[in-house]
Design a protein around this motif. Structure first.
Motif, PDB file in Angstrom:
ATOM      1  N   ALA A  47       7.375  -5.879  -2.300  1.00  0.00           N
ATOM      2  CA  ALA A  47       6.992  -4.507  -2.627  1.00  0.00           C
ATOM      3  C   ALA A  47       6.331  -4.418  -3.998  1.00  0.00           C
ATOM      4  N   ILE A  48       6.781  -5.229  -4.933  1.00  0.00           N
ATOM      5  CA  ILE A  48       6.225  -5.179  -6.290  1.00  0.00           C
ATOM      6  C   ILE A  48       4.826  -5.762  -6.337  1.00  0.00           C
ATOM      7  N   LEU A  49       4.576  -6.833  -5.626  1.00  0.00           N
ATOM      8  CA  LEU A  49       3.328  -7.583  -5.751  1.00  0.00           C
ATOM      9  C   LEU A  49       2.063  -6.754  -5.501  1.00  0.00           C
ATOM     10  N   PRO A  50       1.986  -5.891  -4.458  1.00  0.00           N
ATOM     11  CA  PRO A  50       0.741  -5.128  -4.240  1.00  0.00           C
ATOM     12  C   PRO A  50       0.458  -4.063  -5.293  1.00  0.00           C
ATOM     13  N   GLY A  51       1.429  -3.784  -6.159  1.00  0.00           N
ATOM     14  CA  GLY A  51       1.227  -2.732  -7.160  1.00  0.00           C
ATOM     15  C   GLY A  51       0.422  -3.167  -8.356  1.00  0.00           C
ATOM     16  N   PHE A  52       0.209  -4.457  -8.532  1.00  0.00           N
ATOM     17  CA  PHE A  52      -0.542  -4.943  -9.686  1.00  0.00           C
ATOM     18  C   PHE A  52      -2.047  -4.736  -9.478  1.00  0.00           C
ATOM     19  N   PHE A  53      -2.734  -4.319 -10.538  1.00  0.00           N
ATOM     20  CA  PHE A  53      -4.200  -4.209 -10.483  1.00  0.00           C
ATOM     21  C   PHE A  53      -4.769  -4.243 -11.891  1.00  0.00           C
ATOM     22  N   ILE A  54      -6.046  -4.561 -11.980  1.00  0.00           N
ATOM     23  CA  ILE A  54      -6.752  -4.683 -13.259  1.00  0.00           C
ATOM     24  C   ILE A  54      -7.926  -3.704 -13.271  1.00  0.00           C
ATOM     25  N   VAL A  55      -8.115  -3.036 -14.412  1.00  0.00           N
ATOM     26  CA  VAL A  55      -9.275  -2.160 -14.615  1.00  0.00           C
ATOM     27  C   VAL A  55     -10.111  -2.750 -15.745  1.00  0.00           C
ATOM     28  N   ASN A  56     -11.319  -3.143 -15.432  1.00  0.00           N
ATOM     29  CA  ASN A  56     -12.218  -3.722 -16.427  1.00  0.00           C
ATOM     30  C   ASN A  56     -12.859  -2.635 -17.279  1.00  0.00           C
ATOM     31  N   PRO A  57     -13.409  -2.990 -18.459  1.00  0.00           N
ATOM     32  CA  PRO A  57     -14.111  -1.994 -19.284  1.00  0.00           C
ATOM     33  C   PRO A  57     -15.221  -1.298 -18.494  1.00  0.00           C
ATOM     34  N   ASN A  58     -15.331   0.017 -18.692  1.00  0.00           N
ATOM     35  CA  ASN A  58     -16.298   0.846 -17.967  1.00  0.00           C
ATOM     36  C   ASN A  58     -16.093   0.763 -16.456  1.00  0.00           C
ATOM     37  N   GLY A  59     -14.847   0.622 -16.072  1.00  0.00           N
ATOM     38  CA  GLY A  59     -14.492   0.646 -14.655  1.00  0.00           C
ATOM     39  C   GLY A  59     -13.397   1.674 -14.433  1.00  0.00           C
ATOM     40  N   SER A  60     -13.032   1.896 -13.194  1.00  0.00           N
ATOM     41  CA  SER A  60     -11.975   2.846 -12.864  1.00  0.00           C
ATOM     42  C   SER A  60     -11.383   2.497 -11.508  1.00  0.00           C
ATOM     43  N   LYS A  61     -10.197   3.023 -11.269  1.00  0.00           N
ATOM     44  CA  LYS A  61      -9.541   2.893  -9.976  1.00  0.00           C
ATOM     45  C   LYS A  61      -9.060   4.283  -9.545  1.00  0.00           C
ATOM     46  N   VAL A  62      -9.475   4.685  -8.343  1.00  0.00           N
ATOM     47  CA  VAL A  62      -9.059   5.963  -7.777  1.00  0.00           C
ATOM     48  C   VAL A  62      -7.814   5.711  -6.931  1.00  0.00           C
ATOM     49  N   LEU A  63      -6.726   6.422  -7.234  1.00  0.00           N
ATOM     50  CA  LEU A  63      -5.440   6.208  -6.581  1.00  0.00           C
ATOM     51  C   LEU A  63      -5.204   7.280  -5.520  1.00  0.00           C
ATOM     52  N   VAL A  64      -4.912   6.845  -4.312  1.00  0.00           N
ATOM     53  CA  VAL A  64      -4.664   7.749  -3.189  1.00  0.00           C
ATOM     54  C   VAL A  64      -3.373   7.316  -2.493  1.00  0.00           C
ATOM     55  N   LEU A  65      -2.485   8.280  -2.251  1.00  0.00           N
ATOM     56  CA  LEU A  65      -1.226   7.995  -1.555  1.00  0.00           C
ATOM     57  C   LEU A  65      -1.208   8.760  -0.239  1.00  0.00           C
ATOM     58  N   PHE A  66      -1.368   8.031   0.851  1.00  0.00           N
ATOM     59  CA  PHE A  66      -1.338   8.609   2.193  1.00  0.00           C
ATOM     60  C   PHE A  66      -2.259   9.835   2.308  1.00  0.00           C
ATOM     61  N   GLY A  67      -3.471   9.700   1.773  1.00  0.00           N
ATOM     62  CA  GLY A  67      -4.472  10.763   1.875  1.00  0.00           C
ATOM     63  C   GLY A  67      -4.450  11.771   0.758  1.00  0.00           C
ATOM     64  N   ALA A  68      -3.502  11.676  -0.159  1.00  0.00           N
ATOM     65  CA  ALA A  68      -3.399  12.623  -1.279  1.00  0.00           C
ATOM     66  C   ALA A  68      -3.924  11.966  -2.549  1.00  0.00           C
ATOM     67  N   TYR A  69      -4.856  12.635  -3.213  1.00  0.00           N
ATOM     68  CA  TYR A  69      -5.431  12.109  -4.448  1.00  0.00           C
ATOM     69  C   TYR A  69      -4.404  12.228  -5.574  1.00  0.00           C
ATOM     70  N   LYS A  70      -4.123  11.099  -6.237  1.00  0.00           N
ATOM     71  CA  LYS A  70      -3.104  11.072  -7.284  1.00  0.00           C
ATOM     72  C   LYS A  70      -3.681  10.909  -8.683  1.00  0.00           C
ATOM     73  N   GLY A  71      -4.939  10.601  -8.791  1.00  0.00           N
ATOM     74  CA  GLY A  71      -5.545  10.483 -10.105  1.00  0.00           C
ATOM     75  C   GLY A  71      -6.456   9.273 -10.201  1.00  0.00           C
ATOM     76  N   THR A  72      -7.115   9.168 -11.353  1.00  0.00           N
ATOM     77  CA  THR A  72      -8.038   8.066 -11.618  1.00  0.00           C
ATOM     78  C   THR A  72      -7.614   7.351 -12.894  1.00  0.00           C
ATOM     79  N   VAL A  73      -7.561   6.036 -12.827  1.00  0.00           N
ATOM     80  CA  VAL A  73      -7.241   5.219 -13.998  1.00  0.00           C
ATOM     81  C   VAL A  73      -8.558   4.762 -14.623  1.00  0.00           C
ATOM     82  N   LYS A  74      -8.797   5.188 -15.884  1.00  0.00           N
ATOM     83  CA  LYS A  74     -10.020   4.815 -16.587  1.00  0.00           C
ATOM     84  C   LYS A  74      -9.760   3.873 -17.752  1.00  0.00           C
ATOM     85  N   ASP A  75      -8.501   3.782 -18.199  1.00  0.00           N
ATOM     86  CA  ASP A  75      -8.173   2.840 -19.268  1.00  0.00           C
ATOM     87  C   ASP A  75      -8.276   1.417 -18.731  1.00  0.00           C
TER      88      ASP A  75
END
Length: 284
Positions: A47-75
């Protein structure tokens, strides 16, 4: 309409330590052949392993939980979030788009070839991800539509429309500003910020390019001839005035007309004049 919201997930390094501790404990239970701790530890590790991710400079990750938008990671950095989140990568870097040359009709119906160079980047990740399908394709199609609309709003030049103050060829500053405004308005729905938009290529279509070139040459020749005639008239006028003021010779109207005609031929001719020596009188 929803807009982007930024979020700050947990540090990935903290969860990495937890993951390594669980992994070590799992290996220990395997060595000791203890079944029940192993049954408990393995689901946590998976369960822990899929939660890891990397955001590169000038990149972002859009987070969605079962169709619900949870936010964007820009750091940028190494993070951990809910393993059930869907993480969509969207680049925030500036990008160049050099469109294909398209054949369109200008304001007066002349077929022309035109393309645009566009510099753009994603400003609102929510709109880019959810307001349109395939925002990169959306940029391409809408830019092409904006170029076609712009070309139909201005004449290529003012040969046929002499009242036109702004043309595609001569009014590049005004045309580029209008192009940038048009593209910005079209791409706003996708959360795209237009940094620069300008015409990269502009020419008559091949089927009329030869004729238009001859026309431009003819206009240039007429303009040059006009300047030559204006200069010749001034020179003839100065010559007659000086001859009269200095009382060098007296001309009647017929002689003046003959002199003007000869001088105009000499000054306006394409080739050098061949002098003819008069060995008689001025009346012969």
């Amino acid at each position: 309409m929803k807009t982007e919201k930024t979020t700050k997930p947990s540090s990935g390094y903290t969860m990495l330590i937890v993951f390594l501790v669980l992994l070590a404990a799992t290996l220990t239970t395997i060595i000791k052949l203890e079944l029940y701790p192993l049954i408990i530890a393995i689901p946590f590790i998976l369960a822990i392993l899929p939660g890891f991710f990397i955001v590169n400079p000038n990149g972002s990750k859009v987070l969605v939980l079962f169709g619900a938008y949870k936010g964007t990671v820009k750091d940028n950095g190494f993070f951990w979030a809910n393993p059930f989140y869907t993480k969509t990568r969207i680049s925030l870097r500036a990008r160049n788009f050099d469109s294909d040359k398209v054949k369109v009709n200008d304001k007066i119906g002349n077929p022309i070839l035109i393309n645009v160079i566009l510099v753009w980047k994603v400003k609102d990740t929510y709109k880019a991800a959810f307001e349109v399908d395939h925002y990169e394709e959306f940029v391409r199609v809408q830019t092409d539509a904006a170029v076609r609309k712009l070309a139909g709003s201005y004449p290529y030049d003012n040969f046929d429309d002499e009242q036109a103050e702004v043309t595609l060829r001569s009014g590049m500053h005004e045309v580029n500003e209008a192009l940038e405004e048009e593209i910005t308005e079209r791409l706003a729905i996708a959360g795209i910020e237009v940094t620069e938009a300008r015409i990269g290529y502009l020419a008559y279509a091949p089927e009329i390019a030869g004729s238009m070139l001859k026309r431009q040459q003819a206009v240039a020749i007429v303009a040059a001839r006009k300047k030559i005639v204006e200069g010749a008239v001034g020179m003839v006028e100065d010559a007659l005035t000086r001859l009269s003021e200095d009382e060098i010779i007296e001309f009647d109207e017929h002689q003046k007309a003959s002199m003007v005609s000869n001088l105009m031929v000499v000054l306006c001719g394409d080739k050098e004049a061949t002098p003819v020596i008069n060995t008689g009188t001025l009346h012969n």
